[in-house]
Design an enzyme around this catalytic site. Sequence first.
Site, PDB file in Angstrom:
ATOM      1  N   ASP A  59      -4.113   9.320 -14.193  1.00  0.00           N
ATOM      2  CA  ASP A  59      -3.060   8.349 -14.444  1.00  0.00           C
ATOM      3  C   ASP A  59      -1.779   8.957 -13.894  1.00  0.00           C
ATOM      4  OD1 ASP A  59      -1.081   6.685 -15.380  1.00  0.00           O
ATOM      5  OD2 ASP A  59      -1.733   6.705 -17.470  1.00  0.00           O
ATOM      6  N   SER A 139       6.176   0.137   1.120  1.00  0.00           N
ATOM      7  CA  SER A 139       6.046  -1.308   1.316  1.00  0.00           C
ATOM      8  C   SER A 139       7.217  -1.804   2.141  1.00  0.00           C
ATOM      9  CB  SER A 139       6.031  -2.039  -0.036  1.00  0.00           C
ATOM     10  OG  SER A 139       6.128  -3.444   0.138  1.00  0.00           O
ATOM     11  N   TYR A 151      10.209  -3.113  -8.147  1.00  0.00           N
ATOM     12  CA  TYR A 151       9.224  -2.736  -7.134  1.00  0.00           C
ATOM     13  C   TYR A 151       9.897  -2.360  -5.812  1.00  0.00           C
ATOM     14  CZ  TYR A 151       5.198  -3.184  -3.984  1.00  0.00           C
ATOM     15  OH  TYR A 151       4.213  -2.957  -3.042  1.00  0.00           O
ATOM     16  N   LYS A 155       9.905   1.279  -3.973  1.00  0.00           N
ATOM     17  CA  LYS A 155       9.301   1.527  -2.665  1.00  0.00           C
ATOM     18  C   LYS A 155      10.326   2.067  -1.670  1.00  0.00           C
ATOM     19  CE  LYS A 155       5.038   0.440  -3.562  1.00  0.00           C
ATOM     20  NZ  LYS A 155       3.978   1.478  -3.518  1.00  0.00           N
TER      21      LYS A 155
END
Length: 257
Positions: A59, A139, A151, A155
């Site tokens: 994890d 990304s 997000y 990134k």
Amino acid sequence: MTIDLAGKTVLITGGASGIGLACARQLVACGAKVVIADKNLEAAQRVAAELNALSVAMDVGEESSVDGAATDIEGRLGFVDVLVNCAGVLQRTLSPGELTLKEWDFVARIDLRGTYLCCARFGARMAQRGQGVIVNIASVAGMRSGPLHSYAPSKAGVINLTECLAGEWGPKGVRVNCVSPGFTQTPALDRGFATRALEVQALASHSALGRLVHAEEIAHAVTFLASDWASAITGINLPVDAGHLVAGSWGCYGGLR
């Protein structure tokens, strides 16, 4: 071009599905000894059995889990030659008024902090040995504005982190690069289509090639950067996006012709 990774131990985080799985298949085909690391150990074991690879529970959001996996892998295989950081989570397209800090923290914890944690643990060992390769998955969302307020910054952080670590470890023989996928056909994206949060045609029409990216195409880029064919390449961010980045600005002129 034939890429030979025989004798190389490659660790792939998030290797049980999506881009990580595609990378695992490609790297095994090139002769690498692959370790599938995933929070879902059962899924990792299934993939490992399919590919004649190894599996380990990891994890990336938990420091103790990453440390334990590192000890386990080194005990079984020795040092990791190549680290591919694919583990990540997506985010709902919520406004700042709707996106809770809990969700913001969760996404950043996995996508940025988790990438850094794995780089720090395995990259430091590579630097001590004087050799190694890291490929991070970022990304195109980290390169443009969009409604992904955790997000996308996470990134963007991965892209900058890649550059920082390339400078830090380059003198010690470690190359660090990243790949920035565009909209890629994965189970996670398919769930977005199923819930109608995303539309295939809308995504495809906003790329120069008029289509989505296949996970295998991301894997090709990762495999190249992991190999000696890229021996002089470090600190780069390679978009693999079917022309998503170049298509966007055409909207000001009526769209792609």
